[in-house]
Design a protein around this motif. Structure first.
Motif, PDB file in Angstrom:
ATOM      1  N   ILE A  28      20.228  32.234 -40.724  1.00 38.86           N
ATOM      2  CA  ILE A  28      20.993  31.286 -41.545  1.00 38.86           C
ATOM      3  C   ILE A  28      20.380  29.889 -41.469  1.00 38.86           C
ATOM      4  O   ILE A  28      20.254  29.196 -42.480  1.00 38.86           O
ATOM      5  N   ILE A  29      19.978  29.478 -40.268  1.00 38.84           N
ATOM      6  CA  ILE A  29      19.333  28.162 -40.108  1.00 38.84           C
ATOM      7  C   ILE A  29      18.057  28.094 -40.942  1.00 38.84           C
ATOM      8  O   ILE A  29      17.768  27.077 -41.585  1.00 38.84           O
ATOM      9  N   CYS A  30      17.300  29.193 -40.946  1.00 39.73           N
ATOM     10  CA  CYS A  30      16.035  29.230 -41.684  1.00 39.73           C
ATOM     11  C   CYS A  30      16.247  29.251 -43.196  1.00 39.73           C
ATOM     12  O   CYS A  30      15.270  29.179 -43.949  1.00 39.73           O
ATOM     13  N   ARG A  31      17.488  29.317 -43.614  1.00 40.13           N
ATOM     14  CA  ARG A  31      17.769  29.166 -45.057  1.00 40.13           C
ATOM     15  C   ARG A  31      17.418  27.754 -45.511  1.00 40.13           C
ATOM     16  O   ARG A  31      17.077  27.538 -46.675  1.00 40.13           O
ATOM     17  N   TRP A  32      17.488  26.789 -44.572  1.00 43.81           N
ATOM     18  CA  TRP A  32      17.204  25.398 -44.906  1.00 43.81           C
ATOM     19  C   TRP A  32      16.057  24.801 -44.082  1.00 43.81           C
ATOM     20  O   TRP A  32      15.426  23.843 -44.508  1.00 43.81           O
ATOM     21  N   VAL A  33      15.791  25.372 -42.907  1.00 50.39           N
ATOM     22  CA  VAL A  33      14.769  24.834 -42.008  1.00 50.39           C
ATOM     23  C   VAL A  33      13.641  25.853 -41.854  1.00 50.39           C
ATOM     24  O   VAL A  33      13.900  27.033 -41.636  1.00 50.39           O
ATOM     25  N   MET A  34      12.400  25.382 -41.976  1.00 49.55           N
ATOM     26  CA  MET A  34      11.265  26.288 -41.809  1.00 49.55           C
ATOM     27  C   MET A  34      11.190  26.806 -40.370  1.00 49.55           C
ATOM     28  O   MET A  34      11.471  26.055 -39.428  1.00 49.55           O
ATOM     29  N   PRO A  35      10.808  28.079 -40.191  1.00 49.71           N
ATOM     30  CA  PRO A  35      10.687  28.635 -38.836  1.00 49.71           C
ATOM     31  C   PRO A  35       9.727  27.788 -38.001  1.00 49.71           C
ATOM     32  O   PRO A  35       8.597  27.532 -38.432  1.00 49.71           O
ATOM     33  N   PRO A  36      10.149  27.322 -36.835  1.00 50.77           N
ATOM     34  CA  PRO A  36       9.280  26.460 -36.018  1.00 50.77           C
ATOM     35  C   PRO A  36       7.999  27.157 -35.572  1.00 50.77           C
ATOM     36  O   PRO A  36       6.946  26.534 -35.458  1.00 50.77           O
ATOM     37  N   ILE A  37       8.074  28.462 -35.333  1.00 47.45           N
ATOM     38  CA  ILE A  37       6.901  29.230 -34.891  1.00 47.45           C
ATOM     39  C   ILE A  37       7.208  30.704 -35.120  1.00 47.45           C
ATOM     40  O   ILE A  37       8.379  31.099 -35.181  1.00 47.45           O
ATOM     41  N   THR A  38       6.179  31.504 -35.273  1.00 51.22           N
ATOM     42  CA  THR A  38       6.366  32.949 -35.401  1.00 51.22           C
ATOM     43  C   THR A  38       5.544  33.654 -34.336  1.00 51.22           C
ATOM     44  O   THR A  38       4.609  33.074 -33.771  1.00 51.22           O
ATOM     45  N   VAL A  39       5.886  34.905 -34.079  1.00 54.63           N
ATOM     46  CA  VAL A  39       5.157  35.689 -33.081  1.00 54.63           C
ATOM     47  C   VAL A  39       3.680  35.807 -33.470  1.00 54.63           C
ATOM     48  O   VAL A  39       2.785  35.671 -32.630  1.00 54.63           O
ATOM     49  N   THR A  40       3.412  36.032 -34.746  1.00 55.64           N
ATOM     50  CA  THR A  40       2.035  36.164 -35.225  1.00 55.64           C
ATOM     51  C   THR A  40       1.254  34.873 -35.014  1.00 55.64           C
ATOM     52  O   THR A  40       0.080  34.891 -34.624  1.00 55.64           O
ATOM     53  N   GLN A  41       1.891  33.738 -35.269  1.00 50.74           N
ATOM     54  CA  GLN A  41       1.233  32.452 -35.066  1.00 50.74           C
ATOM     55  C   GLN A  41       0.904  32.227 -33.595  1.00 50.74           C
ATOM     56  O   GLN A  41      -0.186  31.759 -33.260  1.00 50.74           O
ATOM     57  N   VAL A  42       1.832  32.560 -32.722  1.00 54.51           N
ATOM     58  CA  VAL A  42       1.592  32.408 -31.283  1.00 54.51           C
ATOM     59  C   VAL A  42       0.436  33.296 -30.845  1.00 54.51           C
ATOM     60  O   VAL A  42      -0.475  32.853 -30.126  1.00 54.51           O
ATOM     61  N   ALA A  43       0.438  34.553 -31.287  1.00 52.08           N
ATOM     62  CA  ALA A  43      -0.615  35.495 -30.905  1.00 52.08           C
ATOM     63  C   ALA A  43      -1.988  35.024 -31.377  1.00 52.08           C
ATOM     64  O   ALA A  43      -2.981  35.129 -30.654  1.00 52.08           O
ATOM     65  N   ASN A  44      -2.048  34.457 -32.591  1.00 54.56           N
ATOM     66  CA  ASN A  44      -3.323  34.005 -33.141  1.00 54.56           C
ATOM     67  C   ASN A  44      -3.813  32.715 -32.501  1.00 54.56           C
ATOM     68  O   ASN A  44      -5.015  32.457 -32.464  1.00 54.56           O
ATOM     69  N   SER A  45      -2.892  31.898 -32.024  1.00 49.10           N
ATOM     70  CA  SER A  45      -3.271  30.584 -31.504  1.00 49.10           C
ATOM     71  C   SER A  45      -4.190  30.676 -30.297  1.00 49.10           C
ATOM     72  O   SER A  45      -4.989  29.768 -30.037  1.00 49.10           O
ATOM     73  N   PHE A  46      -4.141  31.774 -29.550  1.00 45.55           N
ATOM     74  CA  PHE A  46      -4.975  31.927 -28.367  1.00 45.55           C
ATOM     75  C   PHE A  46      -6.427  32.230 -28.732  1.00 45.55           C
ATOM     76  O   PHE A  46      -7.350  31.781 -28.060  1.00 45.55           O
ATOM     77  N   GLY A  47      -6.635  33.001 -29.803  1.00 45.81           N
ATOM     78  CA  GLY A  47      -7.999  33.370 -30.162  1.00 45.81           C
ATOM     79  C   GLY A  47      -8.606  32.546 -31.280  1.00 45.81           C
ATOM     80  O   GLY A  47      -9.810  32.296 -31.299  1.00 45.81           O
TER      81      GLY A  47
END
Length: 249
Positions: A32-51
């Motif tokens: 419901i929050i993401c109906r108005w606010v963009m997701p702060p981070i996603t699992v895919t983004q976290v996983a990619n950030s390391f490599g």
């Protein structure tokens, strides 16, 4: 001994129900929050950030080129305006043997709709392990239906174009536009939009720059499809901006 086992099982079931209930409530609140606010981070983004690092810059609806919205629907999900989150005909066909195995340019996103891809990227994870994939599919069904009910089509497409991976460590159309064409997402031409979308669903393999064979052969097809569906009233009802930036380029 039996009484002790019963107590353990009863306690385990009580905690399981409690965890599931809190998981459901917290996920629903986040959705419901993401109906108005963009997701702060996603699992895919976290996983990619390391490599690969993490390049992203969320932009609002009217800062995304009309061309990108049209290209995404033309390439990934032409029934997006009409379905309730799932393309059941495409799902049914995905279980049947393919007659034309020589096709070099597949006709789009397959059985996975934009709504499903958005749900997976925002709330779930990638991966092809047997158990992981089946657990994810159950979650994908739930979140896809929920965002269709709570967010609506415009919000789903807006979030999708902001969180989807569009290159190694590059998330969202703004980061892709800046990386590949040194311009903002709102100024992307039809060809540039089609080239970016052509990297899906495997942007690490299907590179925009240098242009991979897949992207080079696919983006002209996407541009033709953009022309084919552009005048559809249902498509226009979703993708139009207050000012259709870069529409005619």
């Amino acid at each position: 001994m039996k009484a002790k086992t019963k107590r353990i099982l009863k306690k385990t079931w009580w905690w399981t129900k409690k965890i599931l209930l809190w998981g459901f409530i917290s996920s629903l609140l986040y959705l419901i929050i993401c109906r108005w606010v963009m997701p702060p981070i996603t699992v895919t983004q976290v996983a990619n950030s390391f490599g690969y690092g993490l390049k992203r810059d969320y932009v609002p609806w009217d800062e995304i080129s009309y061309n990108v919205k049209l290209a995404a629907i033309a390439s990934e999900d032409q029934l997006f305006p009409d379905h309730n989150g799932f393309d059941w005909d495409a799902i049914d066909k995905s279980f049947k043997p393919k007659k034309n195995k020589k096709s070099k340019i597949p006709p789009g996103g397959g059985a996975s709709t934009i709504s499903q891809q958005c749900a997976k990227n925002v709330f779930l994870w990638q991966g092809d392990g047997w158990l992981s994939k089946r657990i994810r599919k159950a979650g994908e069904f739930y979140f896809t239906q929920m965002i269709e009910w709570v967010w609506g089509k415009k919000r789903i497409l807006e979030v999708y174009l902001n969180v989807i991976e569009m290159g190694p460590g590059i998330f969202g159309v703004e980061a892709a536009a800046q990386t590949y064409f040194n311009k903002s997402a709102k100024n992307l031409s039809r060809q540039e939009a089609a080239m970016i979308i052509a990297c899906l669903p495997n942007p690490k393999r299907f590179t925009v720059k240098p242009v991979s064979p897949r992207v080079g052969s696919r983006y002209p097809w996407i541009m033709r499809q953009m022309t084919n569906i552009e005048d559809d009233e249902d498509v226009q009802a979703i993708i139009k901006n207050k000012v259709n930036t870069a529409k005619k380029k």
